[in-house]
Design a protein around this motif. Structure first.
Motif, short mmCIF file in Angstrom:
data_model
loop_
_atom_site.label_atom_id
_atom_site.label_comp_id
_atom_site.label_asym_id
_atom_site.label_seq_id
_atom_site.Cartn_x
_atom_site.Cartn_y
_atom_site.Cartn_z
N ILE A 1 32.71 43.69 66.79
CA ILE A 1 31.67 43.31 65.43
C ILE A 1 30.58 43.35 65.41
O ILE A 1 29.66 44.20 64.49
N PRO A 2 29.59 43.92 66.90
CA PRO A 2 27.88 45.44 65.76
C PRO A 2 28.88 46.22 65.44
O PRO A 2 28.20 46.46 64.34
N LEU A 3 29.95 46.84 65.44
CA LEU A 3 30.26 47.74 64.85
C LEU A 3 30.78 47.16 63.35
O LEU A 3 30.74 48.03 61.84
N ILE A 4 31.18 45.79 63.20
CA ILE A 4 31.56 44.93 61.65
C ILE A 4 30.16 45.05 60.85
O ILE A 4 30.07 45.59 59.86
N GLY A 5 29.06 44.71 61.63
CA GLY A 5 27.57 44.45 61.07
C GLY A 5 27.31 46.13 60.46
O GLY A 5 26.43 46.08 59.66
#
Length: 296
Positions: A53-57
């Motif tokens: 999820i941090p990488l998606i952000g």
């Protein structure tokens, strides 16, 4: 305005405590053991929330070419798992409330340790010069006091005084529901100007898409029946505002632009996650009709 802010903070604390208390009242030790003994579920949830999820952000921020303030807010939100609204969404969708509450507390606790390095690493790699440094001990104490302790009290009462827990559960759930609505109204009224100012920046779209993507990732990277998988999706879609707000105060000097962007991202994310939970609740509440196989 300061008085209103203090009142909203007090109501938010009541909401978090009663939500976790109600989850504890409805929990059992065997059910909780079933969650924490499911090693694949724990590993997948940690990977989804701490890495994917941090990488998606980061990807959404780059794809939408967000300005630096909105990009920073999006990364802070994406890097901070375990928001207490996640446990509430588990209740709303009629999902695995015990598993959702347990996972939310776990993610908030672990996220207290990983938030700073994760956010700082992404912002540095994205060439946003900053240094996110937080008081990890204070974050852990906050999670323990507001989330872990009420959940543990409810669980102990459910185990040792089940009749009392059953009789108190409706009242705790009612207070949780009422304060949930008050907190939502307060967030909207208190930040509407900031949200309006973001209408042309794509920050609201980024927060909305992040929540949708987080729900999908949390659901896919989970084990068990559909109710548990979608519950993990709801928990993943709601990020923890506490560390993000602390980071803005410490690393960005409470810059109004970053604070406004953070409010917009959080509210748009909730605007995406809440209808999903409501839709799931409606589908699970709908009566199932048996097919008519009789002869005419």
């Amino acid at each position: 305005m300061d008085t209103l802010h203090l009142v909203l903070n007090a109501v938010t604390v009541i909401f978090i405590v009663t939500t976790m208390l109600a989850a504890g009242f409805g929990a059992t030790v065997p059910a909780l053991r079933g969650v924490f003994s499911d090693v694949p579920l724990l590993v997948l949830a940690l990977i989804a929330n701490m890495v994917v999820i941090p990488l998606i952000g980061w990807g959404l921020g780059a794809l939408l070419s967000l300005p630096s303030t909105s990009f920073i807010a999006l990364i802070l939100v994406a890097s901070s798992p375990g928001g207490p609204f996640g446990a509430k969404l588990a209740m709303i969708q009629k999902g695995d409330v015990v598993g959702g509450a347990a996972m939310q507390v776990l993610l908030a606790s672990v996220g207290s340790l990983t938030f700073g390095p994760t956010a700082n690493g992404i912002l540095t790699a994205a060439d946003v010069s900053t240094n996110v440094s937080l008081d990890v001990g204070a974050l852990v104490r906050t999670v323990a006091l507001l989330q872990l302790v009420p959940f543990a009290i409810g669980l102990l009462m459910s185990h040792y005084a089940p009749d009392t827990a059953r009789s108190w559960h409706p009242a705790a759930a009612a207070v949780s529901n009422i304060t949930f609505l008050i907190v939502l109204a307060g967030m909207l009224l208190g930040n509407w100007q900031d949200v309006v100012n973001l209408l042309g920046s794509l920050a609201l779209l980024a927060g909305f898409l992040l929540a949708v993507a987080a729900f999908a990732v949390g659901t896919l990277l989970a084990t068990g029946p559909p109710t548990r998988r979608t519950t993990m999706g709801s928990v993943a879609s709601i990020r923890n505002a506490g560390p993000a707000l602390a980071a803005i105060g410490l690393a960005f000097g409470d810059q109004p632009a970053v604070l406004g962007a953070l409010a917009g991202v959080l509210l748009s994310g909730l605007a995406a996650a809440l209808p999903i939970a409501t839709l799931l609740s409606g589908r699970r509440s709908a009566p199932r009709t048996r097919p008519n196989t009789g002869s005419q």
